[in-house]
Scaffold this active site. Sequence first.
Site, PDB file in Angstrom:
ATOM      1  CB  ILE A 126      -0.468  31.011  31.065  1.00 39.60           C
ATOM      2  CG1 ILE A 126      -0.265  30.746  32.354  1.00 39.60           C
ATOM      3  CG2 ILE A 126       1.539  30.473  31.292  1.00 39.60           C
ATOM      4  CD1 ILE A 126       0.172  32.377  33.148  1.00 39.60           C
ATOM      5  N   PRO A 127       1.145  32.700  28.292  1.00 39.82           N
ATOM      6  CG  PRO A 127       2.305  34.336  27.497  1.00 39.82           C
ATOM      7  CD  PRO A 127       1.563  34.010  28.687  1.00 39.82           C
ATOM      8  CB  CYS A 128       2.310  27.694  26.823  1.00 38.00           C
ATOM      9  SG  CYS A 128       0.153  27.586  26.542  1.00 38.00           S
ATOM     10  CG  HIS A 129      -0.101  31.342  22.464  1.00 35.46           C
ATOM     11  ND1 HIS A 129      -0.847  31.933  23.953  1.00 35.46           N
ATOM     12  CD2 HIS A 129      -0.071  32.291  21.267  1.00 35.46           C
ATOM     13  CE1 HIS A 129      -0.508  32.853  23.532  1.00 35.46           C
ATOM     14  NE2 HIS A 129      -0.548  33.925  22.403  1.00 35.46           N
ATOM     15  NE  ARG A 130       1.808  36.300  23.259  1.00 35.26           N
ATOM     16  CZ  ARG A 130       1.035  37.117  24.257  1.00 35.26           C
ATOM     17  NH1 ARG A 130       2.196  37.335  25.394  1.00 35.26           N
ATOM     18  NH2 ARG A 130      -0.133  37.733  24.208  1.00 35.26           N
TER      19      ARG A 130
END
Length: 165
Positions: A134-138
């Site tokens: 879940i690409p919360c880093h983006r």
Amino acid sequence: MKEFPYLSEPSFGFQSTPFGECCIAFSNDGICALSFPENRESALNDMERRFPGVDFKQNDDKATLLVHQIFESSKKPAINLIGTEFQLTIWKALQNIPKGKTTTYAKIAEIIGRPKAVRAVGTAIGANPIAYLIPCHRVIRTDGSLGGFRWGLECKVKMLEWEKK
DNA sequence: ATAAAGGCCACCC
DNA sequence: GGGTGGCCTTTAT
């Protein structure tokens, strides 16, 4: 977190990744947690907080297999998201951000139809149980600054750099 | 039922 | 750059 779903054969393990060692937790329904903690103890504390009372069995072999699938093959293993309605809406929205691209907390709030809930969006993204997948880093701030990251800003930067190429 | 704490934002200085 | 007020959800009293 009060009530909390049944997990079939809950397991976990540690495994190294391009971003440091991760802790991955899973059941027969898929991955339910992926974290990049400072140390193993804090990883276990986090699991206990998220899944109170669940007896996860250590299974590093399966963890190794899953991590390999995640980072070294195109195949994405199944995930099992557990959270409130609001959180699930946001975590699903995050999955639509293309690899190598970024968006902002405010834009996510727009997308889910709650433009004023920006603050709450930040909180929910911070509660993302499955880092990287879940690409919360983006997600960064509107003003272009990085914003925060649960597992350390350094880790966020590494992920973004890694996806750039 | 109420308070306090957040991976934020717009606006001011 | 730093501080304030408003916003909304979650968690802890």
